[in-house]
Design an enzyme around this catalytic site. Structure first.
Site, PDB file in Angstrom:
ATOM      1  N   VAL A 149       0.828  -1.205   0.000  1.00  0.00           N
ATOM      2  CA  VAL A 149       0.000   0.000   0.000  1.00  0.00           C
ATOM      3  C   VAL A 149       0.861   1.254   0.000  1.00  0.00           C
ATOM      4  O   VAL A 149       0.679   2.160  -0.831  1.00  0.00           O
ATOM      5  CB  VAL A 149      -0.935   0.010   1.224  1.00  0.00           C
ATOM      6  CG1 VAL A 149      -1.734   1.306   1.269  1.00  0.00           C
ATOM      7  CG2 VAL A 149      -1.866  -1.193   1.196  1.00  0.00           C
ATOM      8  N   HIS A 408     -29.107   7.067 -11.650  1.00  0.00           N
ATOM      9  CA  HIS A 408     -28.442   7.048 -12.954  1.00  0.00           C
ATOM     10  C   HIS A 408     -28.263   8.487 -13.457  1.00  0.00           C
ATOM     11  O   HIS A 408     -29.179   9.306 -13.356  1.00  0.00           O
ATOM     12  CB  HIS A 408     -29.299   6.278 -13.963  1.00  0.00           C
ATOM     13  CG  HIS A 408     -28.751   6.314 -15.361  1.00  0.00           C
ATOM     14  ND1 HIS A 408     -27.667   5.544 -15.739  1.00  0.00           N
ATOM     15  CD2 HIS A 408     -29.120   7.034 -16.454  1.00  0.00           C
ATOM     16  CE1 HIS A 408     -27.405   5.784 -17.011  1.00  0.00           C
ATOM     17  NE2 HIS A 408     -28.276   6.688 -17.468  1.00  0.00           N
TER      18      HIS A 408
END
Length: 429
Positions: A149, A408
């Site tokens: 990471v 949407h």
């Protein structure tokens, strides 16, 4: 105030990641939007100054919370005495030590960067992750040891700003803790961005003069690499030095973590330990939730942390995020599961943004349909994973997610379609 994350970890690194992302986006991606920029440049001092202001503002915020909630702060190094007391040794010479007595003590000393004997930190050319947050100019050539990471995030910062970055990883596999379908797509994308990630590269020695020469082996073949700076990012270890653990009988495990039970209690009466210094993922939100749970238990309440539903995020771009189990873990456990995958390429919102790399993947129990794991590589994965965590906390099935209305056009529709995909009902692919 603020510990590892705020001062030398996730907050300053994200500030730099955002700055470098804007620079790279303007230089490489806005032209297709009809935007032309001439004379683009980066002021590293200003970028670092902004990062410092972000950290300072949050640190001051914690100080304000301390005052508001009547929390008294002692500045110094604390050590246990074994009799329900802490000795606070002053940082400045001439000040007296103080002895504090309490019914309950919580150890939250965090973690420190791990070191590598073959690459000793000199804080100039060979630096650790803390030093990498304070680089004052873009290195022409930057080496990073460790493709975890920390290494990927720090490597991404300086790669976006123009440094030629080579990341050396001793393991033959890339991000072994990540679902490998997601990990392999991420590896390809990061390499396309210019990160030279070399797996199976074991560093043998380093020499530092006007630059740093790294000697390493890959497949028993010796290689060398010259860089202007080298970041050692091989992980972090628990910070227990100075606690007086051995003298008071505080149990540590073989890796140096403080041993605790499921309630974060140590073997000493009234002494708890939380965060990076105990077992489990070294994540700020994990440590914070443990601290809250311990405070609740001390107050007579029922504190709880669900370690199975802790989200992970790697802040590359696109981002990598996951929660729960991956395919390899399920296969090893003999769990029968189904998988649904949906690419950002098929998302209207992602196409409008020009961010179509990556996919979302949902794993569901083949019998009960309960969500077992969610894995995302894509834009805003760090935000999208929260929906998965909430769903799993409520024991949701993949059909529950598939029958939930998503706005949407949004990136969250990728999660909706992946859930539909578990039952081979994805609509837009």
């Amino acid at each position: 105030l603020g510990g590892t994350c705020l001062n030398v970890g996730c907050i300053p690194s994200k500030a730099l990641l955002d700055s470098s992302h804007y620079f790279h986006h303007i230089g490489h991606q806005v032209r297709e939007h009809g935007i032309t920029v001439d004379g683009l440049s980066i002021d590293i001092a200003a970028m670092q100054g902004r990062k410092d202001r972000v950290v300072r503002a949050l640190t001051q915020g914690i100080e304000g919370l301390f005052k508001k909630n009547n929390v008294k702060r002692y500045v110094g190094r604390g050590s246990l005495t074994g009799d329900g007391c802490i000795i606070v040794n002053p940082v400045s010479e001439g000040d007296d030590s103080e002895r504090l007595e309490a019914r309950n003590i919580i150890i939250a000393t965090g973690s420190v960067p791990m070191t590598l004997s073959v690459a000793p930190i000199d804080h100039q050319r060979i630096i650790d992750s803390t030093g990498a947050l304070a680089i004052d100019e873009v290195p022409g050539r930057l080496g990073v040891i460790g493709a975890g990471v920390i290494g990927l995030e720090l490597g991404s910062v300086w790669n976006r700003l123009g440094s030629k970055v080579v990341i050396l990883e001793a393991l033959d596999s890339f991000l072994p803790a990540v679902d490998q379908e997601i990990a392999q797509e991420a590896l390809k994308a990061l390499r396309r961005q210019g990160l030279d990630i070399r797996l199976g590269a074991k560093v043998i020695r380093t020499t530092s003069a006007s630059n740093v020469t790294i000697s390493f082996e890959r497949g028993n073949v010796g290689e060398t690499l010259e860089v202007d700076k080298l970041i050692v990012a091989i992980g972090r270890k628990p910070n227990t030095e100075g606690l007086n653990a051995e003298a008071v009988g505080l149990k540590l495990d073989a890796r140096g973590f403080i041993e605790v039970d499921a309630q974060c209690r140590t073997n000493l009466d009234g002494v708890y330990a939380i965060g990076d210094v105990v077992r489990g993922p070294m994540l700020a939100h994990k440590g914070s939730e443990e601290g809250i749970a311990v405070a609740e238990r001390i107050a007579g309440q029922s504190g709880h942390v669900n370690y199975g539903n802790i989200p992970w995020v790697i802040y590359t771009w696109p981002e990598i995020a996951w929660v729960g189990q991956n395919e390899r873990q399920l296969q090893q456990a003999g769990v029968d599961y189904r998988s649904g995958v949906f690419p950002f390429m098929a998302s209207g919102r992602a196409r409008g943004m020009g961010e179509t790399i990556g996919r979302a993947k949902i794993l569901g129990d083949a019998r009960s349909d309960r969500i077992l794991g969610v894995h995302i590589f894509g834009p805003q994965a760090s935000e999208l994973i929260a929906e998965a965590v909430v769903a799993m906390e409520f024991g949701a099935s993949t059909e529950d997610l598939a029958r939930t209305v998503h706005a949407h056009p949004t990136l969250s529709e990728v999660m909706h379609e992946a859930a539909l995909g578990v039952d081979n009902r994805a609509i837009h692919i």
